[in-house]
Design a protein around this motif. Structure first.
Motif, PDB file in Angstrom:
ATOM      1  N   LEU A 142       0.825  -1.205   0.000  1.00  0.00           N
ATOM      2  CA  LEU A 142       0.000   0.000   0.000  1.00  0.00           C
ATOM      3  C   LEU A 142       0.864   1.262   0.000  1.00  0.00           C
ATOM      4  CD1 LEU A 142      -2.838   1.209   0.140  1.00  0.00           C
ATOM      5  CD2 LEU A 142      -2.697   1.066   2.647  1.00  0.00           C
ATOM      6  N   GLY A 143       1.933   1.234   0.800  1.00  0.00           N
ATOM      7  CA  GLY A 143       2.832   2.387   0.864  1.00  0.00           C
ATOM      8  C   GLY A 143       3.495   2.675  -0.470  1.00  0.00           C
ATOM      9  N   ILE A 144       3.939   1.627  -1.165  1.00  0.00           N
ATOM     10  CA  ILE A 144       4.579   1.792  -2.467  1.00  0.00           C
ATOM     11  C   ILE A 144       3.589   2.370  -3.481  1.00  0.00           C
ATOM     12  CG2 ILE A 144       5.542   0.536  -4.441  1.00  0.00           C
ATOM     13  CD1 ILE A 144       6.882  -1.331  -2.434  1.00  0.00           C
ATOM     14  N   ILE A 145       2.353   1.851  -3.461  1.00  0.00           N
ATOM     15  CA  ILE A 145       1.333   2.345  -4.390  1.00  0.00           C
ATOM     16  C   ILE A 145       1.034   3.828  -4.127  1.00  0.00           C
ATOM     17  CG2 ILE A 145      -1.091   2.170  -5.062  1.00  0.00           C
ATOM     18  CD1 ILE A 145      -0.889  -0.851  -4.558  1.00  0.00           C
ATOM     19  N   SER A 261      12.994   1.769  -1.154  1.00  0.00           N
ATOM     20  CA  SER A 261      11.745   2.519  -0.986  1.00  0.00           C
ATOM     21  C   SER A 261      12.031   3.961  -0.571  1.00  0.00           C
ATOM     22  CB  SER A 261      10.851   1.841   0.057  1.00  0.00           C
ATOM     23  OG  SER A 261      11.368   2.000   1.361  1.00  0.00           O
ATOM     24  N   LEU A 262      13.119   4.184   0.138  1.00  0.00           N
ATOM     25  CA  LEU A 262      13.484   5.540   0.543  1.00  0.00           C
ATOM     26  C   LEU A 262      13.801   6.415  -0.667  1.00  0.00           C
ATOM     27  CD1 LEU A 262      15.723   4.716   3.640  1.00  0.00           C
ATOM     28  CD2 LEU A 262      13.420   5.676   3.658  1.00  0.00           C
ATOM     29  N   MET A 263      14.092   5.788  -1.806  1.00  0.00           N
ATOM     30  CA  MET A 263      14.397   6.548  -3.015  1.00  0.00           C
ATOM     31  C   MET A 263      13.163   7.236  -3.581  1.00  0.00           C
ATOM     32  SD  MET A 263      17.216   4.112  -4.888  1.00  0.00           S
ATOM     33  CE  MET A 263      17.651   5.358  -6.102  1.00  0.00           C
ATOM     34  N   ASN A 264      11.975   6.915  -3.025  1.00  0.00           N
ATOM     35  CA  ASN A 264      10.771   7.653  -3.417  1.00  0.00           C
ATOM     36  C   ASN A 264      10.862   9.125  -3.010  1.00  0.00           C
ATOM     37  OD1 ASN A 264       8.839   5.911  -4.757  1.00  0.00           O
ATOM     38  ND2 ASN A 264       8.791   4.739  -2.868  1.00  0.00           N
ATOM     39  N   LEU A 265      11.783   9.434  -2.096  1.00  0.00           N
ATOM     40  CA  LEU A 265      11.975  10.823  -1.685  1.00  0.00           C
ATOM     41  C   LEU A 265      12.726  11.636  -2.728  1.00  0.00           C
ATOM     42  CD1 LEU A 265      12.948  10.273   2.070  1.00  0.00           C
ATOM     43  CD2 LEU A 265      10.813  11.250   1.199  1.00  0.00           C
ATOM     44  N   VAL A 266      13.332  10.966  -3.705  1.00  0.00           N
ATOM     45  CA  VAL A 266      14.134  11.657  -4.724  1.00  0.00           C
ATOM     46  C   VAL A 266      13.332  12.743  -5.457  1.00  0.00           C
ATOM     47  CG1 VAL A 266      15.308  11.370  -6.936  1.00  0.00           C
ATOM     48  CG2 VAL A 266      15.852   9.858  -5.028  1.00  0.00           C
ATOM     49  N   ILE A 292       2.011  13.327  -0.305  1.00  0.00           N
ATOM     50  CA  ILE A 292       1.580  11.954  -0.559  1.00  0.00           C
ATOM     51  C   ILE A 292       2.784  11.020  -0.657  1.00  0.00           C
ATOM     52  CG2 ILE A 292       0.427  10.435  -2.219  1.00  0.00           C
ATOM     53  CD1 ILE A 292      -1.379  12.785  -2.961  1.00  0.00           C
ATOM     54  N   VAL A 293       3.843  11.467  -1.345  1.00  0.00           N
ATOM     55  CA  VAL A 293       5.049  10.647  -1.495  1.00  0.00           C
ATOM     56  C   VAL A 293       5.676  10.353  -0.133  1.00  0.00           C
ATOM     57  CG1 VAL A 293       7.419  10.612  -2.342  1.00  0.00           C
ATOM     58  CG2 VAL A 293       5.583  11.374  -3.837  1.00  0.00           C
ATOM     59  N   ILE A 294       5.820  11.388   0.688  1.00  0.00           N
ATOM     60  CA  ILE A 294       6.433  11.209   2.007  1.00  0.00           C
ATOM     61  C   ILE A 294       5.627  10.218   2.847  1.00  0.00           C
ATOM     62  CG2 ILE A 294       6.975  12.362   4.181  1.00  0.00           C
ATOM     63  CD1 ILE A 294       7.656  14.857   2.562  1.00  0.00           C
ATOM     64  N   PHE A 295       4.307  10.329   2.803  1.00  0.00           N
ATOM     65  CA  PHE A 295       3.447   9.403   3.552  1.00  0.00           C
ATOM     66  C   PHE A 295       3.647   7.976   3.050  1.00  0.00           C
ATOM     67  CE2 PHE A 295      -0.618   7.097   3.957  1.00  0.00           C
ATOM     68  CZ  PHE A 295      -0.730   7.101   5.341  1.00  0.00           C
ATOM     69  N   GLY A 296       3.705   7.801   1.732  1.00  0.00           N
ATOM     70  CA  GLY A 296       3.907   6.472   1.169  1.00  0.00           C
ATOM     71  C   GLY A 296       5.247   5.879   1.539  1.00  0.00           C
ATOM     72  N   VAL A 297       6.287   6.716   1.543  1.00  0.00           N
ATOM     73  CA  VAL A 297       7.631   6.244   1.911  1.00  0.00           C
ATOM     74  C   VAL A 297       7.654   5.778   3.358  1.00  0.00           C
ATOM     75  CG1 VAL A 297      10.008   6.970   2.324  1.00  0.00           C
ATOM     76  CG2 VAL A 297       8.856   7.627   0.219  1.00  0.00           C
ATOM     77  N   LEU A 299       5.156   4.731   5.178  1.00  0.00           N
ATOM     78  CA  LEU A 299       4.337   3.525   5.313  1.00  0.00           C
ATOM     79  C   LEU A 299       5.058   2.289   4.784  1.00  0.00           C
ATOM     80  CD1 LEU A 299       1.541   2.492   6.205  1.00  0.00           C
ATOM     81  CD2 LEU A 299       0.749   2.883   3.855  1.00  0.00           C
ATOM     82  N   SER A 300       5.754   2.433   3.655  1.00  0.00           N
ATOM     83  CA  SER A 300       6.379   1.271   3.012  1.00  0.00           C
ATOM     84  C   SER A 300       7.735   0.908   3.596  1.00  0.00           C
ATOM     85  CB  SER A 300       6.533   1.518   1.507  1.00  0.00           C
ATOM     86  OG  SER A 300       7.427   2.590   1.269  1.00  0.00           O
ATOM     87  N   SER A 301       8.359   1.827   4.343  1.00  0.00           N
ATOM     88  CA  SER A 301       9.725   1.567   4.800  1.00  0.00           C
ATOM     89  C   SER A 301       9.843   1.269   6.281  1.00  0.00           C
ATOM     90  CB  SER A 301      10.626   2.769   4.470  1.00  0.00           C
ATOM     91  OG  SER A 301      10.199   3.922   5.174  1.00  0.00           O
ATOM     92  N   ILE A 302       8.731   1.258   7.010  1.00  0.00           N
ATOM     93  CA  ILE A 302       8.788   0.924   8.442  1.00  0.00           C
ATOM     94  C   ILE A 302       9.209  -0.528   8.609  1.00  0.00           C
ATOM     95  CG2 ILE A 302       7.435   0.599  10.536  1.00  0.00           C
ATOM     96  CD1 ILE A 302       5.713   2.964   9.697  1.00  0.00           C
ATOM     97  N   GLN A 303      10.241  -0.734   9.417  1.00  0.00           N
ATOM     98  CA  GLN A 303      10.763  -2.085   9.633  1.00  0.00           C
ATOM     99  C   GLN A 303      11.049  -2.297  11.101  1.00  0.00           C
ATOM    100  OE1 GLN A 303      14.092  -3.431   7.123  1.00  0.00           O
ATOM    101  NE2 GLN A 303      15.175  -3.992   8.959  1.00  0.00           N
TER     102      GLN A 303
END
Length: 307
Positions: A142-145, A261-266, A292-297, A299-303
């Motif tokens: 969901l985070g990636i989408i 996934s952190l590269m979505n911040l680029v 929206i991008v920051i929220f997705g990053v 969500l998708s990168s929490i580990q």
């Protein structure tokens, strides 16, 4: 996941001892530096051809790394059983990736490039599923989408039928596949060698593989201008040295898909740099896309992991 136990104790070889958040910061630092690379690459094309730029950038990085190792008395060597693997990782992450990325960026717009970079996490997650049989959880998917939707809003891509631009987009997607495999191959090596040693030998291998590509490109060399030389220095030191050190460091504790996934911040940071450096104006829709991008990053990168 893809995490492996250290095969040797390299605490004396690497001074970095951090908790999981520190590894997130390391990977994020690499992304910040790489975010301005599209601007620097475009400026460097004033006098450099795409493959020439990749080769010279890597040459400078190798020279600087050599001095760093001499000054720090770092004489760590690569074990015989890892030489082929590191050479291959250098070919993928240095030679092939930058060659493909440089060619793609020269054929399409910066906004298109940003959108393709945002697809890298999806590519990596998909390949992890097929190769390692790792099933991404719903939160990561969901985070990636969400992040990709945010990038689409941010960049406001319009398909205009330009065949050259479309080819550039396809080439950049290929760069994403190459980068995913670089992550897979490098992941366990980061636990065996210090970041400086690993990156130095990857750069050396990448430089060797660049030589035949420069001959194939067969472009006339031009005298650099102040602008193109400055861009080259940034790409060499900021992106090829500091960013790679930070990124390889982050791979010690973060899975390949999370690191990518952190590269979505680029694209978000690229927009910020465009405003600061090129004095471009920003619209409300671009701000919305960045949020929206920051929220997705996030969500998708929490580990979850041990400190």
């Amino acid at each position: 996941m893809l995490k492996a136990k250290p095969l040797i104790n390299n605490q004396k070889m690497d001074l970095f001892k951090g908790t999981l958040p520190h590894y997130y910061l390391a990977s994020t630092g690499a992304v910040i530096l790489w975010s301005a690379s599209f601007i620097a690459t475009k400026l460097a094309y004033e006098t450099f051809a795409p493959i020439q730029l990749g080769a010279v950038r890597t040459l400078f990085a190798v020279i600087i790394f050599w001095f760093i190792r001499r000054i720090s008395s770092n004489d760590e060597k690569i074990k015989k059983e890892d030489r082929i693997r590191i050479a291959f990782s250098g070919f993928l992450g240095i030679t092939l990736y930058f060659a493909i990325e440089n060619i793609g960026v020269s054929m399409t717009s910066s906004s298109n490039s940003a959108l393709i970079v945002a697809s890298f996490p999806a590519v990596t997650t998909l390949l992890e599923f097929f190769i390692y049989h790792l099933k991404p959880n719903l939160k990561k998917v969901l985070g990636i989408i969400i992040a990709i939707i945010g990038v689409a809003v941010l960049t406001q891509i319009n398909v205009d039928g330009d065949s050259k631009s479309m080819l550039g987009n396809v080439i950049l997607i290929g760069a994403g596949i190459v980068w995913a495999f670089y992550n897979f191959i490098t992941r366990n090596l980061t636990n065996k060698y210090s970041s400086i040693t690993l990156t130095y030998y990857q750069m050396k291998a990448g430089l060797i593989f660049f030589l035949p590509l420069v001959l194939i490109e067969n472009k006339t060399w031009k005298m650099p201008t102040i602008t193109s030389a400055s861009a080259l220095i940034y790409l060499s030191i900021g992106c090829s040295i500091v960013a790679f050190l930070l990124y390889n460091l982050g791979l010690r504790k973060l899975s390949a898909s999370i690191s990518v996934s952190l590269m979505n911040l680029v694209p978000v940071l690229g927009l910020v740099f465009s405003i600061l450096i090129l004095h471009e104006s920003v619209s409300a829709i671009q701000i919305l896309g960045g949020i929206i991008v920051i929220f997705g990053v996030i969500l998708s990168s929490i580990q979850r992991g041990e400190n």
